[in-house]
Design a protein around this motif. Structure first.
Motif, PDB file in Angstrom:
ATOM      1  N   ILE A  20      -1.208 132.705 -35.719  1.00 54.54           N
ATOM      2  CA  ILE A  20      -2.630 132.349 -35.778  1.00 54.54           C
ATOM      3  C   ILE A  20      -2.676 130.825 -35.724  1.00 54.54           C
ATOM      4  O   ILE A  20      -1.968 130.160 -36.482  1.00 54.54           O
ATOM      5  CB  ILE A  20      -3.269 132.869 -37.072  1.00 54.54           C
ATOM      6  N   TYR A  21      -3.495 130.291 -34.827  1.00 55.00           N
ATOM      7  CA  TYR A  21      -3.502 128.843 -34.643  1.00 55.00           C
ATOM      8  C   TYR A  21      -4.888 128.375 -34.206  1.00 55.00           C
ATOM      9  O   TYR A  21      -5.683 129.168 -33.677  1.00 55.00           O
ATOM     10  CB  TYR A  21      -2.439 128.427 -33.626  1.00 55.00           C
ATOM     11  N   PRO A  22      -5.186 127.081 -34.411  1.00 53.39           N
ATOM     12  CA  PRO A  22      -6.497 126.564 -34.019  1.00 53.39           C
ATOM     13  C   PRO A  22      -6.655 126.603 -32.503  1.00 53.39           C
ATOM     14  O   PRO A  22      -5.789 126.144 -31.762  1.00 53.39           O
ATOM     15  CB  PRO A  22      -6.492 125.111 -34.510  1.00 53.39           C
ATOM     16  N   GLY A  23      -7.770 127.178 -32.065  1.00 50.93           N
ATOM     17  CA  GLY A  23      -8.096 127.216 -30.639  1.00 50.93           C
ATOM     18  C   GLY A  23      -9.346 126.394 -30.385  1.00 50.93           C
ATOM     19  O   GLY A  23      -9.819 125.671 -31.268  1.00 50.93           O
ATOM     20  N   ARG A  72       0.543 123.173 -35.941  1.00 44.39           N
ATOM     21  CA  ARG A  72       0.871 124.083 -37.043  1.00 44.39           C
ATOM     22  C   ARG A  72       0.211 125.439 -36.799  1.00 44.39           C
ATOM     23  O   ARG A  72      -0.826 125.532 -36.145  1.00 44.39           O
ATOM     24  CB  ARG A  72       0.385 123.497 -38.357  1.00 44.39           C
ATOM     25  N   CYS A  73       0.819 126.460 -37.349  1.00 43.35           N
ATOM     26  CA  CYS A  73       0.264 127.803 -37.204  1.00 43.35           C
ATOM     27  C   CYS A  73       0.524 128.596 -38.485  1.00 43.35           C
ATOM     28  O   CYS A  73       1.240 128.151 -39.378  1.00 43.35           O
ATOM     29  CB  CYS A  73       0.868 128.524 -35.997  1.00 43.35           C
ATOM     30  N   LEU A  74      -0.084 129.754 -38.542  1.00 40.00           N
ATOM     31  CA  LEU A  74       0.168 130.723 -39.600  1.00 40.00           C
ATOM     32  C   LEU A  74       0.927 131.880 -38.967  1.00 40.00           C
ATOM     33  O   LEU A  74       0.651 132.268 -37.834  1.00 40.00           O
ATOM     34  CB  LEU A  74      -1.138 131.252 -40.188  1.00 40.00           C
ATOM     35  N   GLY A 117       3.839 127.901 -40.461  1.00 40.01           N
ATOM     36  CA  GLY A 117       4.604 127.891 -39.221  1.00 40.01           C
ATOM     37  C   GLY A 117       4.341 126.662 -38.381  1.00 40.01           C
ATOM     38  O   GLY A 117       3.358 125.943 -38.583  1.00 40.01           O
ATOM     39  N   LEU A 118       5.249 126.437 -37.452  1.00 38.44           N
ATOM     40  CA  LEU A 118       5.101 125.407 -36.439  1.00 38.44           C
ATOM     41  C   LEU A 118       5.134 126.106 -35.090  1.00 38.44           C
ATOM     42  O   LEU A 118       5.819 127.119 -34.930  1.00 38.44           O
ATOM     43  CB  LEU A 118       6.250 124.398 -36.515  1.00 38.44           C
ATOM     44  N   MET A 119       4.404 125.572 -34.123  1.00 40.85           N
ATOM     45  CA  MET A 119       4.382 126.206 -32.807  1.00 40.85           C
ATOM     46  C   MET A 119       4.507 125.161 -31.711  1.00 40.85           C
ATOM     47  O   MET A 119       4.327 123.966 -31.952  1.00 40.85           O
ATOM     48  CB  MET A 119       3.105 127.015 -32.623  1.00 40.85           C
ATOM     49  N   TRP A 162      -3.475 123.672 -43.942  1.00 43.02           N
ATOM     50  CA  TRP A 162      -2.229 123.658 -43.161  1.00 43.02           C
ATOM     51  C   TRP A 162      -2.544 123.551 -41.665  1.00 43.02           C
ATOM     52  O   TRP A 162      -1.873 122.851 -40.925  1.00 43.02           O
ATOM     53  CB  TRP A 162      -1.390 124.895 -43.446  1.00 43.02           C
ATOM     54  N   LEU A 163      -3.588 124.246 -41.216  1.00 46.46           N
ATOM     55  CA  LEU A 163      -3.933 124.253 -39.801  1.00 46.46           C
ATOM     56  C   LEU A 163      -4.677 122.991 -39.370  1.00 46.46           C
ATOM     57  O   LEU A 163      -4.757 122.700 -38.173  1.00 46.46           O
ATOM     58  CB  LEU A 163      -4.792 125.485 -39.470  1.00 46.46           C
TER      59      LEU A 163
END
Length: 167
Positions: A20-23, A72-74, A117-119, A162-163
């Protein structure tokens, strides 16, 4: 149950994991290769051992530094496995061997949670591949009885921070 992902009981590095990440319009959900490949990677062979990033080093190590700042991601989960070495006796030879016993670790009372997480969006030719890594920390509680490290589990109220790329 509105879980859009297939449940897996043992996810190995390089397998696709949900992130899951900011879009552009809120949060995006997608599958990513578990094993970060930084956007700047140029070698034909993909990096190994990039599925976990130590929280103590992630902001300073070149492999993770840009992702910590910008990507960053979840990583949603219901738990994780760790393998603990055990001595076992071979029933045929009587020889003492080392085997690994899997332990499923989870949070009591929390059916689901998110790892920090990292992406990265890695371009391979014309293809863009999403890749991700789990941030790890020193193990504590029952997890410390099985392994020295554990995923960094974000409290629900810390997920937005975090995001947030500004933090």
């Amino acid at each position: 149950n509105n879980n859009p992902f297939t449940r897996h009981y043992n996810i190995a590095p390089t397998v696709q994991v949900p992130i899951i990440y900011p879009g552009d319009d809120g949060l995006d959900v997608s599958l990513a290769r578990w094993g970060l490949v930084p956007f700047w990677w140029k070698q034909p062979k993909l990096p190994r051992f990039t599925f976990n990033a130590r929280v103590e080093e992630a902001a300073s190590k070149p492999m993770w530094r840009e992702a910590v700042k910008r990507s960053r991601c979840l990583i949603p989960a219901i738990g994780w496995y760790e393998w603990k070495p055990l001595e076992v006796v071979d029933p045929v030879t009587g020889e003492i061997k080392t085997a690994k016993q899997p332990y499923f670790l989870h949070l009591a009372g929390k059916p689901a949670f998110a790892f920090a997480g990292l992406m990265s969006r890695y371009r391979s030719g014309e293809e863009i591949m999403l890749t991700a890594s789990i941030i790890t920390r020193a193990a504590e509680g029952p997890a410390a009885d099985v392994h020295t490290r554990m995923p960094l589990i974000l409290p629900k109220d810390a997920e937005d921070a975090w995001l947030d790329r500004e933090q």
